[in-house]
Design a protein around this motif. Structure first.
Motif, PDB file in Angstrom:
ATOM      1  N   ALA A 237       0.854  -1.271  -0.147  1.00 19.56           N
ATOM      2  CA  ALA A 237      -0.259   0.017   0.050  1.00 19.56           C
ATOM      3  C   ALA A 237       0.802   1.215  -0.137  1.00 19.56           C
ATOM      4  CB  ALA A 237      -0.928   0.083   1.299  1.00 19.56           C
ATOM      5  N   ALA A 238       2.084   1.258   0.379  1.00 19.85           N
ATOM      6  CA  ALA A 238       2.915   2.387   0.694  1.00 19.85           C
ATOM      7  C   ALA A 238       1.956   3.635   1.384  1.00 19.85           C
ATOM      8  CB  ALA A 238       3.654   2.840  -0.623  1.00 19.85           C
ATOM      9  N   ALA A 239       1.289   3.058   2.326  1.00 21.77           N
ATOM     10  CA  ALA A 239       0.441   4.024   3.284  1.00 21.77           C
ATOM     11  C   ALA A 239       0.905   5.480   3.623  1.00 21.77           C
ATOM     12  CB  ALA A 239      -0.182   3.394   4.486  1.00 21.77           C
ATOM     13  N   GLU A 240       2.382   5.587   3.901  1.00 18.51           N
ATOM     14  CA  GLU A 240       2.929   6.875   4.134  1.00 18.51           C
ATOM     15  C   GLU A 240       2.737   7.844   2.880  1.00 18.51           C
ATOM     16  OE1 GLU A 240       4.396   3.933   3.454  1.00 18.51           O
ATOM     17  OE2 GLU A 240       6.093   4.225   2.345  1.00 18.51           O
ATOM     18  N   ASP A 241       2.653   7.298   1.863  1.00 17.72           N
ATOM     19  CA  ASP A 241       2.348   8.400   0.717  1.00 17.72           C
ATOM     20  C   ASP A 241       0.940   8.718   0.435  1.00 17.72           C
ATOM     21  OD1 ASP A 241       5.216   8.069   0.214  1.00 17.72           O
ATOM     22  OD2 ASP A 241       5.044   6.698  -1.258  1.00 17.72           O
ATOM     23  N   ASP A 242      -0.065   8.273   1.287  1.00 13.18           N
ATOM     24  CA  ASP A 242      -1.670   8.226   1.016  1.00 13.18           C
ATOM     25  C   ASP A 242      -2.274   8.657   1.946  1.00 13.18           C
ATOM     26  OD1 ASP A 242      -3.745   7.429  -0.475  1.00 13.18           O
ATOM     27  OD2 ASP A 242      -3.513   5.161   0.238  1.00 13.18           O
ATOM     28  N   LEU A 243      -1.571   9.576   2.972  1.00 15.16           N
ATOM     29  CA  LEU A 243      -2.303   9.950   4.308  1.00 15.16           C
ATOM     30  C   LEU A 243      -3.413  10.605   4.127  1.00 15.16           C
ATOM     31  CD1 LEU A 243       1.028  10.754   6.284  1.00 15.16           C
ATOM     32  CD2 LEU A 243      -0.388   8.764   6.445  1.00 15.16           C
ATOM     33  N   SER A 244      -3.523  11.466   3.084  1.00 14.10           N
ATOM     34  CA  SER A 244      -4.855  12.334   3.121  1.00 14.10           C
ATOM     35  C   SER A 244      -5.891  11.647   2.708  1.00 14.10           C
ATOM     36  CB  SER A 244      -4.524  13.183   1.897  1.00 14.10           C
ATOM     37  OG  SER A 244      -4.395  12.811   0.674  1.00 14.10           O
ATOM     38  N   ALA A 245      -5.772  10.231   2.226  1.00 12.96           N
ATOM     39  CA  ALA A 245      -6.908   9.412   1.966  1.00 12.96           C
ATOM     40  C   ALA A 245      -7.448   8.737   3.152  1.00 12.96           C
ATOM     41  CB  ALA A 245      -6.639   8.530   0.847  1.00 12.96           C
ATOM     42  N   ARG A 246      -6.681   8.971   4.440  1.00 14.19           N
ATOM     43  CA  ARG A 246      -6.929   8.286   5.488  1.00 14.19           C
ATOM     44  C   ARG A 246      -7.290   9.263   6.617  1.00 14.19           C
ATOM     45  NH1 ARG A 246      -3.679   3.083   4.795  1.00 14.19           N
ATOM     46  NH2 ARG A 246      -3.131   3.439   2.637  1.00 14.19           N
ATOM     47  N   PRO A 247      -8.502   9.888   6.544  1.00 12.41           N
ATOM     48  CA  PRO A 247      -8.716  10.778   7.549  1.00 12.41           C
ATOM     49  C   PRO A 247      -9.019  10.612   9.065  1.00 12.41           C
ATOM     50  CG  PRO A 247     -10.778   9.906   6.472  1.00 12.41           C
ATOM     51  CD  PRO A 247      -9.735   9.414   5.741  1.00 12.41           C
ATOM     52  N   SER A 248      -8.360  11.383   9.780  1.00  7.58           N
ATOM     53  CA  SER A 248      -8.557  11.312  11.065  1.00  7.58           C
ATOM     54  C   SER A 248      -9.247  12.220  11.927  1.00  7.58           C
ATOM     55  CB  SER A 248      -7.142  10.926  11.798  1.00  7.58           C
ATOM     56  OG  SER A 248      -6.999  11.163  13.067  1.00  7.58           O
ATOM     57  N   SER A 249     -10.065  11.846  13.148  1.00  9.20           N
ATOM     58  CA  SER A 249     -10.561  12.833  13.844  1.00  9.20           C
ATOM     59  C   SER A 249      -9.661  14.042  14.269  1.00  9.20           C
ATOM     60  CB  SER A 249     -11.197  12.227  15.030  1.00  9.20           C
ATOM     61  OG  SER A 249     -10.595  11.545  15.743  1.00  9.20           O
ATOM     62  N   HIS A 250      -8.471  13.515  14.326  1.00 11.29           N
ATOM     63  CA  HIS A 250      -7.350  14.465  14.976  1.00 11.29           C
ATOM     64  C   HIS A 250      -6.598  15.293  14.045  1.00 11.29           C
ATOM     65  CE1 HIS A 250      -7.966  13.649  19.147  1.00 11.29           C
ATOM     66  NE2 HIS A 250      -8.486  12.474  18.665  1.00 11.29           N
ATOM     67  N   ASP A 251      -6.951  14.975  12.723  1.00 12.40           N
ATOM     68  CA  ASP A 251      -6.257  15.901  11.556  1.00 12.40           C
ATOM     69  C   ASP A 251      -6.439  17.317  11.974  1.00 12.40           C
ATOM     70  OD1 ASP A 251      -5.712  13.985   9.944  1.00 12.40           O
ATOM     71  OD2 ASP A 251      -7.376  13.875   8.974  1.00 12.40           O
ATOM     72  N   GLY A 252      -5.242  18.064  11.842  1.00  6.83           N
ATOM     73  CA  GLY A 252      -5.384  19.295  12.159  1.00  6.83           C
ATOM     74  C   GLY A 252      -5.085  19.827  13.508  1.00  6.83           C
ATOM     75  N   ALA A 253      -5.146  18.680  14.545  1.00  2.85           N
ATOM     76  CA  ALA A 253      -4.439  19.030  15.717  1.00  2.85           C
ATOM     77  C   ALA A 253      -3.480  18.673  15.867  1.00  2.85           C
ATOM     78  CB  ALA A 253      -5.533  17.734  16.652  1.00  2.85           C
ATOM     79  N   ASP A 254      -2.703  19.605  16.659  1.00  2.00           N
ATOM     80  CA  ASP A 254      -1.293  19.388  16.901  1.00  2.00           C
ATOM     81  C   ASP A 254      -0.884  18.077  17.829  1.00  2.00           C
ATOM     82  OD1 ASP A 254      -0.479  21.439  15.459  1.00  2.00           O
ATOM     83  OD2 ASP A 254      -0.499  22.996  17.047  1.00  2.00           O
ATOM     84  N   ASP A 255      -1.849  17.887  18.666  1.00  2.23           N
ATOM     85  CA  ASP A 255      -1.387  16.707  19.732  1.00  2.23           C
ATOM     86  C   ASP A 255      -3.022  16.242  20.034  1.00  2.23           C
ATOM     87  OD1 ASP A 255      -0.250  15.410  21.149  1.00  2.23           O
ATOM     88  OD2 ASP A 255       0.755  16.892  22.481  1.00  2.23           O
ATOM     89  N   HIS A 256      -2.467  15.055  20.715  1.00  3.68           N
ATOM     90  CA  HIS A 256      -4.087  14.615  21.328  1.00  3.68           C
ATOM     91  C   HIS A 256      -3.590  13.636  22.703  1.00  3.68           C
ATOM     92  CE1 HIS A 256      -1.946  11.013  19.266  1.00  3.68           C
ATOM     93  NE2 HIS A 256      -2.665  10.333  20.117  1.00  3.68           N
TER      94      HIS A 256
END
Ligand code: GTP
Length: 353
Positions: A237-256
């Motif tokens: 998959a090479a997921a590290e090149d495909d991060l935007s297709a894997r949304p997270s509830s913490h996208d945009g947050a610096d920390d959690h």
């Protein structure tokens, strides 16, 4: 391993994620015992401070699986300790004289996979490793019981009050993040479900995945983690090149933080009556609505330690590795939602009958 990966010279890394008790360690044990023809290193991360999963993997006597190939990162969630713990561990694997041909990471059940995936973009790792695939385990019975679903009425009321709020259920948040990162979903514990429930759950999981991802993510069904290693390893998959297709509830947050959940260790005395002990654990887990209890306990007259595992109120136990001289009392990791009454739970676990 795909030819592409061999040509790139990068070590493929499979990330196995899934909520607390979904069956990640069980799946890993199954993969490691199959003839897979590669030198695999396993990194096990746990939310609790005891390395139970690493110990369970070591104790299963897998041929050719060396102690140094199972690395435990037991102090907190990988997603929070990437720089301190994870990157040096990966670097050490890369720098070995005989580096692994494949790495499998079992994340803690509370880990958000995305920060971990991001770490594979770091210099020093990026050129040497690639995320071959994210495998997300779903606990079939728990899913059917609606444990990872918001109460629609509560959400509607909440949104009316504050439109920026998504849900108030941290279980849902972790579950959704784990699904959104998946390249492959494994719907597990089907032995505990009716065939109709399996069909319905498979469809519902597929719909959930489609909500987060436009990628094609297969859903496989299994019990006891019985999935062929060749299906899990080598997704490419090479997921590290495909991060935007894997949304997270913490996208945009610096920390959690993981302050939605609490964990502590309780010691219990050597046991004599296993059936009564496990029944007592079930009762305490139900009374305090605990998510997970697991640990090792000595039993009088037994040469092996008792491994005890509870997911909600469903418990299993087995005698696994030989009891060592230092196992004079049992140690149980307890995990639940924030606000656990630690004192009361400790007292309840220690006083049986
Ligand atoms: N009946 C049944 N039990 C299962 C299955 N898979 C796992 N279990 C049990 O579920 C419990 C948790 O399994 P684990 O493999 O430890 O789950 P995990 O995801 O590694 O747990 P954490 O690391 O604590 O998040 C254990 O008692 C397993 O024996 C299954 O397919 N069927």
């Amino acid at each position: 391993m795909t030819n592409d990966k061999r040509a790139s010279g990068k070590i493929p890394v499979t990330v196995v994620t899934g909520f607390l008790g979904a069956g990640k360690t069980t799946l890993l044990r199954h993969v490691l015992t199959q003839p897979h023809g590669r030198r695999i290193a396993v990194i096990v991360n746990e939310f609790g401070s005891l390395g139970i999963d690493g110990s369970l993997l070591r104790s299963c006597g897998i041929e050719g699986c060396r102690d140094e190939d199972i690395v435990e990162l037991a102090n907190g969630c990988l997603c929070c300790t990437v720089a301190d713990d994870f990157l040096p561990t990966m670097q050490a694997l890369i720098d070995r004289d005989d580096p692994p041909e494949h790495v499998v990471i079992e994340t803690s059940g509370l880990a958000l996979p995305k920060p971990l995936l991001k770490a594979f973009g770091w210099p020093g790792i990026r050129t040497r490793m690639t995320v071959d695939g994210v495998v997300t385990l779903v606990d079939g019975p728990a899913f059917v019981e609606g444990r990872f679903a918001d109460d629609p009425e509560a959400v509607a009321a909440q949104r009316a009050a504050d439109p920026s709020l998504d849900h108030d259920n941290p279980l849902v948040e972790v579950f959704e993040d784990q699904l959104a990162s998946a390249d492959l979903v494994v719907l597990g514990k089907t032995d505990l479900m009716t065939s109709d429930a399996v069909v319905a759950a498979e469809k519902a999981v597929q719909e959930q995945v489609a909500r987060f991802s436009s990628r094609h993510v297969p859903v496989l069904k299994t019990s006891e983690g019985r999935i062929d290693a060749s299906v899990l390893l080598g997704i490419g998959a090479a997921a590290e090149d495909d991060l935007s297709a894997r949304p997270s509830s913490h996208d945009g947050a610096d920390d959690h933080e993981h302050d939605d959940f609490d964990s502590f260790v309780v010691t219990v005395p050597e046991q004599t009556d296993i059936v009564a002990f496990v029944a007592h654990l079930e009762q305490v887990a139900g009374r305090f609505d605990l998510l997970r209890i697991k640990g090792f306990v000595p039993v009088a007259g037994k040469a092996r330690r008792l491994a005890v595992q509870g997911v909600g109120t469903r418990f299993r136990h087995e005698f696994d590795a030989p009891r060592t001289a230092d196992l004079t009392e049992g140690h149980l990791v307890v995990i639940g939602r924030h606000g656990l009454d630690r004192e009361a739970i400790e007292a309840a676990l220690k006083t049986q009958g």
